[in-house]
Scaffold this motif. Structure first.
Motif, PDB file in Angstrom:
ATOM      1  N   LEU A  73       0.849  -1.199   0.000  1.00 30.21           N
ATOM      2  CA  LEU A  73       0.000   0.000   0.000  1.00 30.21           C
ATOM      3  C   LEU A  73       0.880   1.243   0.000  1.00 30.21           C
ATOM      4  CD1 LEU A  73      -1.559  -2.031   2.430  1.00 30.21           C
ATOM      5  CD2 LEU A  73      -3.284  -0.438   1.669  1.00 30.21           C
ATOM      6  N   PHE A  74       0.413   2.268  -0.704  1.00 28.36           N
ATOM      7  CA  PHE A  74       1.201   3.494  -0.866  1.00 28.36           C
ATOM      8  C   PHE A  74       0.324   4.723  -0.648  1.00 28.36           C
ATOM      9  CE2 PHE A  74       2.928   0.170  -3.468  1.00 28.36           C
ATOM     10  CZ  PHE A  74       4.295   0.268  -3.314  1.00 28.36           C
ATOM     11  N   ILE A  75       0.894   5.714   0.042  1.00 28.19           N
ATOM     12  CA  ILE A  75       0.234   7.013   0.182  1.00 28.19           C
ATOM     13  C   ILE A  75       1.254   8.108  -0.114  1.00 28.19           C
ATOM     14  CG2 ILE A  75      -0.997   8.606   1.710  1.00 28.19           C
ATOM     15  CD1 ILE A  75      -1.769   6.257   3.464  1.00 28.19           C
ATOM     16  N   ASP A  76       0.858   9.056  -0.952  1.00 30.22           N
ATOM     17  CA  ASP A  76       1.667  10.258  -1.173  1.00 30.22           C
ATOM     18  C   ASP A  76       0.941  11.449  -0.552  1.00 30.22           C
ATOM     19  OD1 ASP A  76       2.955  12.521  -1.970  1.00 30.22           O
ATOM     20  OD2 ASP A  76       3.148  11.942  -4.076  1.00 30.22           O
ATOM     21  N   PRO A  77       1.344  11.866   0.640  1.00 33.38           N
ATOM     22  CA  PRO A  77       0.646  12.982   1.297  1.00 33.38           C
ATOM     23  C   PRO A  77       0.909  14.318   0.614  1.00 33.38           C
ATOM     24  CG  PRO A  77       2.368  12.084   2.740  1.00 33.38           C
ATOM     25  CD  PRO A  77       2.421  11.310   1.457  1.00 33.38           C
ATOM     26  N   GLN A  78       1.984  14.442  -0.145  1.00 31.12           N
ATOM     27  CA  GLN A  78       2.298  15.710  -0.813  1.00 31.12           C
ATOM     28  C   GLN A  78       1.441  15.926  -2.053  1.00 31.12           C
ATOM     29  OE1 GLN A  78       4.207  17.812   0.705  1.00 31.12           O
ATOM     30  NE2 GLN A  78       4.719  16.303   2.273  1.00 31.12           N
ATOM     31  N   HIS A  79       1.244  14.877  -2.825  1.00 26.71           N
ATOM     32  CA  HIS A  79       0.496  15.005  -4.080  1.00 26.71           C
ATOM     33  C   HIS A  79      -0.884  14.372  -3.994  1.00 26.71           C
ATOM     34  CE1 HIS A  79       4.750  15.490  -5.148  1.00 26.71           C
ATOM     35  NE2 HIS A  79       4.293  16.335  -6.043  1.00 26.71           N
ATOM     36  N   HIS A  80      -1.277  13.945  -2.803  1.00 29.78           N
ATOM     37  CA  HIS A  80      -2.588  13.350  -2.573  1.00 29.78           C
ATOM     38  C   HIS A  80      -2.890  12.233  -3.567  1.00 29.78           C
ATOM     39  CE1 HIS A  80      -4.001  15.957   0.693  1.00 29.78           C
ATOM     40  NE2 HIS A  80      -3.065  16.732   0.195  1.00 29.78           N
ATOM     41  N   ALA A  81      -2.144  11.173  -3.415  1.00 29.95           N
ATOM     42  CA  ALA A  81      -2.320  10.019  -4.286  1.00 29.95           C
ATOM     43  C   ALA A  81      -2.125   8.745  -3.468  1.00 29.95           C
ATOM     44  CB  ALA A  81      -1.303  10.064  -5.426  1.00 29.95           C
ATOM     45  N   VAL A  82      -2.721   7.656  -3.954  1.00 34.06           N
ATOM     46  CA  VAL A  82      -2.597   6.372  -3.261  1.00 34.06           C
ATOM     47  C   VAL A  82      -2.373   5.261  -4.289  1.00 34.06           C
ATOM     48  CG1 VAL A  82      -3.981   6.978  -1.240  1.00 34.06           C
ATOM     49  CG2 VAL A  82      -5.122   6.069  -3.275  1.00 34.06           C
ATOM     50  N   GLY A  83      -1.926   4.110  -3.781  1.00 32.50           N
ATOM     51  CA  GLY A  83      -1.753   2.948  -4.633  1.00 32.50           C
ATOM     52  C   GLY A  83      -1.854   1.674  -3.839  1.00 32.50           C
ATOM     53  N   VAL A  84      -2.197   0.586  -4.543  1.00 33.53           N
ATOM     54  CA  VAL A  84      -2.159  -0.739  -3.932  1.00 33.53           C
ATOM     55  C   VAL A  84      -1.632  -1.701  -4.981  1.00 33.53           C
ATOM     56  CG1 VAL A  84      -4.580  -1.292  -4.536  1.00 33.53           C
ATOM     57  CG2 VAL A  84      -3.472  -2.477  -2.632  1.00 33.53           C
TER      58      VAL A  84
END
Ligand SMILES: [Zn+2]
Length: 286
Positions: free
Chosen positions: A145-156
């Motif tokens: 699981l991935f979260i990018d708090p700077q660019h507001h994006a996620v991944g799985v």
């Protein structure tokens, strides 16, 4: 259910359980690491809280393993409640042990549940649109699981042994960098429940592929076991992949829960000799 029910590989407090049953939802395994960001609804389902029966009991989220559709539909409705979402918000992978990633948009919503997927061979999903629930399926393979708090994006993404040796973690990060201008050092990443090294015996040809890809890792990654067999540490391999791809240590949570050691609580392919459903890993930007 509570976290003490799980056999963990060490005493780290990697996870906790949010027991959503009283709200009509399902229990979810969650990472302390992600909650400080307060920007996603997410979680890992267990076998608890659904309506499926027999080898699918009770919270199977796979439509492709022979379970009754009506039961899986109800399981998704309950899971959606816990994610503060609707089933029409979900977009699901089409997992075939590739390292292919799809950038998901609002046009994809419902694919895999309410309508047919118009893509194949997709083992990872990424998005920067709020409200979309990305979903992937597991029963021993490694969830990322991935979260990018700077660019507001996620991944799985889905990283079994094939995905791991092909560095699925790195490929997912690359896809997020290309699509959202993410920077690896900003990303938060979690390695979810999957099979532990003690439970994961592999053949020599698989071991050799890992030894070639990770030449400095040694026995901690791939330990000789029974004659001609090796015990493979997918948790360690994914930690190496993610670290080498630029994820910083403080932003990385690596599981200590084995699916096979906890087969009553999570679906495990090895523990059940393939007679099983799938648990799901879901993430949605608020
Ligand atoms: Zn185990």
């Amino acid at each position: 259910m509570n976290i003490q029910d799980f056999k963990t590989a060490d005493d780290r407090q990697v996870f906790y359980i949010e027991d959503g049953k009283h709200d009509g939802g399902v229990p979810l395994l969650k990472f302390h690491l992600f909650d400080q960001l307060q920007m996603v609804d997410y979680g890992i389902t267990t076998r608890s809280g659904g309506v499926s029966e027999g080898m699918y009991a009770s919270l199977n989220v796979s439509y492709t393993r022979g379970d009754e559709k009506a039961a899986v539909d109800e399981n998704y409705h309950r899971t959606a409640v816990s994610l503060h979402a609707d089933v029409s918000d979900f977009v699901l992978t089409d997992q075939t042990h590739t390292v292919n990633i799809r950038k998901v948009t609002g046009k994809d919503c419902g694919k895999g549940i309410l309508r047919e997927k118009d893509y194949t061979d997709i083992d990872g999903l990424i998005t920067d649109e709020p409200g979309i629930v990305l979903g992937a399926f597991f029963a021993d393979c490694v969830p990322l699981l991935f979260i990018d708090p700077q660019h507001h994006a996620v991944g799985v993404s889905h990283s079994g042994w094939r995905g791991t040796v092909a560095r699925m973690g790195r490929e997912t990060i690359r896809a997020m960098c290309d699509a959202f201008q993410s920077r690896p050092q900003d990303l938060y990443c979690a390695v979810g429940p999957s099979i532990c090294q003690s439970c994961y015996e592999v053949s020599e040809d698989v071991a050799q592929r890992f030894q070639k890809e990770f030449p400095d890792a040694g026995d901690e990654l791939c330990m000789p076991g029974a004659p001609g067999k090796y015990q493979l540490n997918l948790w360690k391999a994914n930690e190496i992949v993610l670290s080498e791809a630029g994820i910083i240590k403080e932003h990385l949570a690596v599981t200590n829960i084995c699916t096979c050691c906890n087969a009553k609580l999570l679906f495990s392919h090895r523990a059940t000799h393939g007679k099983r459903g799938n648990f799901g890993v879901f993430i949605k930007l608020r």
